[in-house]
Design a protein around this motif. Structure first.
Motif, PDB file in Angstrom:
ATOM      1  N   THR A   4      56.789 -40.482  35.169  1.00 27.79           N
ATOM      2  CA  THR A   4      55.785 -40.740  36.738  1.00 27.79           C
ATOM      3  C   THR A   4      54.986 -41.657  35.242  1.00 27.79           C
ATOM      4  O   THR A   4      54.545 -42.924  35.518  1.00 27.79           O
ATOM      5  N   PHE A   5      54.326 -41.466  34.384  1.00 27.07           N
ATOM      6  CA  PHE A   5      53.256 -41.886  33.401  1.00 27.07           C
ATOM      7  C   PHE A   5      53.229 -42.742  32.568  1.00 27.07           C
ATOM      8  O   PHE A   5      52.929 -43.596  31.882  1.00 27.07           O
ATOM      9  N   GLY A   6      55.024 -42.348  32.435  1.00 29.17           N
ATOM     10  CA  GLY A   6      54.982 -43.319  30.639  1.00 29.17           C
ATOM     11  C   GLY A   6      54.092 -42.619  29.412  1.00 29.17           C
ATOM     12  O   GLY A   6      54.963 -43.268  28.672  1.00 29.17           O
ATOM     13  N   ARG A   7      53.836 -41.854  29.659  1.00 27.70           N
ATOM     14  CA  ARG A   7      53.776 -41.707  28.119  1.00 27.70           C
ATOM     15  C   ARG A   7      52.775 -40.284  28.706  1.00 27.70           C
ATOM     16  O   ARG A   7      51.517 -40.113  29.298  1.00 27.70           O
ATOM     17  N   PHE A   8      51.946 -39.642  26.967  1.00 31.55           N
ATOM     18  CA  PHE A   8      52.057 -38.252  27.229  1.00 31.55           C
ATOM     19  C   PHE A   8      50.314 -38.175  27.303  1.00 31.55           C
ATOM     20  O   PHE A   8      50.186 -39.252  26.153  1.00 31.55           O
ATOM     21  N   PRO A   9      49.137 -37.298  27.726  1.00 28.35           N
ATOM     22  CA  PRO A   9      48.823 -38.181  26.991  1.00 28.35           C
ATOM     23  C   PRO A   9      48.165 -37.634  25.408  1.00 28.35           C
ATOM     24  O   PRO A   9      48.873 -36.482  24.766  1.00 28.35           O
ATOM     25  N   GLU A  10      47.132 -37.624  25.328  1.00 31.95           N
ATOM     26  CA  GLU A  10      47.001 -37.328  23.192  1.00 31.95           C
ATOM     27  C   GLU A  10      46.638 -36.264  23.433  1.00 31.95           C
ATOM     28  O   GLU A  10      45.747 -35.319  23.894  1.00 31.95           O
ATOM     29  N   ILE A  11      47.352 -35.802  22.633  1.00 34.68           N
ATOM     30  CA  ILE A  11      46.635 -34.448  22.397  1.00 34.68           C
ATOM     31  C   ILE A  11      46.726 -33.470  20.802  1.00 34.68           C
ATOM     32  O   ILE A  11      47.705 -33.951  20.030  1.00 34.68           O
ATOM     33  N   ARG A  12      46.211 -33.020  20.444  1.00 37.39           N
ATOM     34  CA  ARG A  12      45.438 -32.994  19.147  1.00 37.39           C
ATOM     35  C   ARG A  12      45.527 -31.282  18.387  1.00 37.39           C
ATOM     36  O   ARG A  12      44.715 -30.604  18.927  1.00 37.39           O
ATOM     37  N   VAL A  13      46.619 -31.461  17.892  1.00 39.53           N
ATOM     38  CA  VAL A  13      46.343 -29.314  17.060  1.00 39.53           C
ATOM     39  C   VAL A  13      46.179 -29.566  15.615  1.00 39.53           C
ATOM     40  O   VAL A  13      46.999 -30.472  15.001  1.00 39.53           O
ATOM     41  N   ASP A  14      45.173 -29.418  15.399  1.00 44.75           N
ATOM     42  CA  ASP A  14      44.517 -28.595  14.063  1.00 44.75           C
ATOM     43  C   ASP A  14      45.685 -27.824  12.643  1.00 44.75           C
ATOM     44  O   ASP A  14      45.906 -27.870  11.837  1.00 44.75           O
ATOM     45  N   ALA A  15      45.772 -26.546  13.900  1.00 46.99           N
ATOM     46  CA  ALA A  15      46.539 -25.921  12.457  1.00 46.99           C
ATOM     47  C   ALA A  15      48.336 -26.350  12.320  1.00 46.99           C
ATOM     48  O   ALA A  15      48.490 -27.132  12.609  1.00 46.99           O
ATOM     49  N   GLY A  16      48.146 -25.418  11.569  1.00 54.77           N
ATOM     50  CA  GLY A  16      49.075 -25.820  10.539  1.00 54.77           C
ATOM     51  C   GLY A  16      50.452 -24.787  11.291  1.00 54.77           C
ATOM     52  O   GLY A  16      50.570 -24.464  12.515  1.00 54.77           O
ATOM     53  N   VAL A  17      52.174 -25.810  10.861  1.00 49.47           N
ATOM     54  CA  VAL A  17      52.714 -24.656  11.650  1.00 49.47           C
ATOM     55  C   VAL A  17      52.805 -22.695  11.385  1.00 49.47           C
ATOM     56  O   VAL A  17      53.271 -22.333  11.951  1.00 49.47           O
ATOM     57  N   PRO A  18      52.660 -22.849  10.219  1.00 43.26           N
ATOM     58  CA  PRO A  18      53.033 -21.267  10.207  1.00 43.26           C
ATOM     59  C   PRO A  18      52.176 -20.912  10.931  1.00 43.26           C
ATOM     60  O   PRO A  18      52.421 -19.187  11.835  1.00 43.26           O
ATOM     61  N   THR A  19      50.705 -21.262  11.173  1.00 41.22           N
ATOM     62  CA  THR A  19      49.754 -20.777  12.486  1.00 41.22           C
ATOM     63  C   THR A  19      49.590 -21.004  13.662  1.00 41.22           C
ATOM     64  O   THR A  19      49.717 -19.304  14.394  1.00 41.22           O
ATOM     65  N   LEU A  20      50.819 -21.666  14.011  1.00 41.36           N
ATOM     66  CA  LEU A  20      51.110 -21.563  16.069  1.00 41.36           C
ATOM     67  C   LEU A  20      52.187 -20.762  15.571  1.00 41.36           C
ATOM     68  O   LEU A  20      52.235 -20.472  15.929  1.00 41.36           O
TER      69      LEU A  20
ATOM     70  N   VAL B 243      52.889 -17.489  13.912  1.00 37.22           N
ATOM     71  CA  VAL B 243      52.008 -16.432  14.105  1.00 37.22           C
ATOM     72  C   VAL B 243      51.451 -15.971  15.153  1.00 37.22           C
ATOM     73  O   VAL B 243      51.740 -15.316  15.534  1.00 37.22           O
ATOM     74  N   ALA B 244      50.830 -17.720  15.539  1.00 37.95           N
ATOM     75  CA  ALA B 244      50.012 -17.181  16.932  1.00 37.95           C
ATOM     76  C   ALA B 244      50.854 -17.338  18.106  1.00 37.95           C
ATOM     77  O   ALA B 244      50.538 -16.645  19.028  1.00 37.95           O
ATOM     78  N   GLY B 245      52.612 -17.392  18.192  1.00 35.98           N
ATOM     79  CA  GLY B 245      53.089 -17.679  19.316  1.00 35.98           C
ATOM     80  C   GLY B 245      53.522 -15.918  19.264  1.00 35.98           C
ATOM     81  O   GLY B 245      54.298 -15.668  20.051  1.00 35.98           O
ATOM     82  N   LEU B 246      53.450 -15.478  17.686  1.00 33.20           N
ATOM     83  CA  LEU B 246      54.435 -14.140  17.629  1.00 33.20           C
ATOM     84  C   LEU B 246      53.266 -12.999  18.303  1.00 33.20           C
ATOM     85  O   LEU B 246      53.649 -11.994  18.799  1.00 33.20           O
ATOM     86  N   LEU B 247      51.863 -13.175  17.980  1.00 31.20           N
ATOM     87  CA  LEU B 247      50.971 -12.673  19.009  1.00 31.20           C
ATOM     88  C   LEU B 247      50.638 -12.552  20.145  1.00 31.20           C
ATOM     89  O   LEU B 247      50.980 -11.464  20.477  1.00 31.20           O
ATOM     90  N   VAL B 248      51.305 -13.515  20.900  1.00 29.99           N
ATOM     91  CA  VAL B 248      51.221 -13.856  22.386  1.00 29.99           C
ATOM     92  C   VAL B 248      52.260 -12.873  22.867  1.00 29.99           C
ATOM     93  O   VAL B 248      52.596 -12.490  23.475  1.00 29.99           O
ATOM     94  N   GLY B 249      53.474 -12.886  21.976  1.00 28.02           N
ATOM     95  CA  GLY B 249      54.180 -12.607  22.706  1.00 28.02           C
ATOM     96  C   GLY B 249      54.283 -10.715  22.330  1.00 28.02           C
ATOM     97  O   GLY B 249      54.247 -10.765  23.287  1.00 28.02           O
ATOM     98  N   TYR B 250      53.899 -10.890  21.227  1.00 30.21           N
ATOM     99  CA  TYR B 250      53.624  -8.861  21.163  1.00 30.21           C
ATOM    100  C   TYR B 250      52.404  -9.012  22.277  1.00 30.21           C
ATOM    101  O   TYR B 250      52.296  -7.568  23.109  1.00 30.21           O
ATOM    102  N   GLY B 251      51.283  -9.629  22.303  1.00 32.27           N
ATOM    103  CA  GLY B 251      50.786  -9.234  22.851  1.00 32.27           C
ATOM    104  C   GLY B 251      50.981  -8.986  25.159  1.00 32.27           C
ATOM    105  O   GLY B 251      50.242  -8.549  25.636  1.00 32.27           O
ATOM    106  N   THR B 252      51.660  -9.295  25.045  1.00 33.74           N
ATOM    107  CA  THR B 252      53.117  -9.956  26.279  1.00 33.74           C
ATOM    108  C   THR B 252      53.023  -9.155  26.337  1.00 33.74           C
ATOM    109  O   THR B 252      52.975  -8.208  27.711  1.00 33.74           O
TER     110      THR B 252
END
Length: 138
Positions: A65-81, A83-92
């Motif tokens: 629809t729009f031809g591009r995504f809005p810019e999203i900046r993630v400052d965390a590295g892959v290992p942090t992401l 671990v964060a995903g695993l913690l979210v899954g555990y919390g869920t």
């Protein structure tokens, strides 16, 4: 003011989709439950797969629809992401549901359990932001 319109429309569409799923199928739109239902015997696998594919198609529809995504900046590295995903899954699992099930549908149904869960989600989020701001300030 117009910067909030996409968020408002997105929220309205999420609410509409959750309401339709509940009204038409009698099912709560909790994404973690729907995702885990793909592997659970006796669950409506085709419906679950269609729901998940619809979630994945959303960004593709936005791109078409729009031809591009809005810019999203993630400052965390892959290992942090990871671990964060695993913690979210555990919390869920620990909270018997995710923010979509408790926050979107549970609160609308006036579920006391969802009220406690959402209060815990928001409390942890507020505490995390406060700690991160203090850590960045020093």
């Amino acid at each position: 003011m117009t910067a909030y319109v996409p968020s408002l429309l997105g929220g309205a569409l999420i609410g509409l989709a959750a309401a339709l799923l509940l009204l038409l199928n009698g099912r709560v739109a909790g994404v973690s439950g729907i995702l885990s239902g793909l592997w659970r015997a006796g669950s409506p696998r085709l419906e679950n797969a269609a729901f998940i594919l619809g979630l994945a198609a959303g960004p593709l529809l936005y791109l078409a629809t729009f031809g591009r995504f809005p810019e999203i900046r993630v400052d965390a590295g892959v290992p942090t992401l990871i671990v964060a995903g695993l913690l979210v899954g555990y919390g869920t699992r620990l909270g018997s549901g995710c923010t979509s099930g408790h926050g979107v549908v549970g609160l609308a149904r006036l579920s006391p359990r969802s009220l406690v869960a959402v209060a815990a989600f928001l409390g942890c989020a507020i505490a995390t932001v406060a700690v991160m701001r203090l850590a960045g300030a020093s």
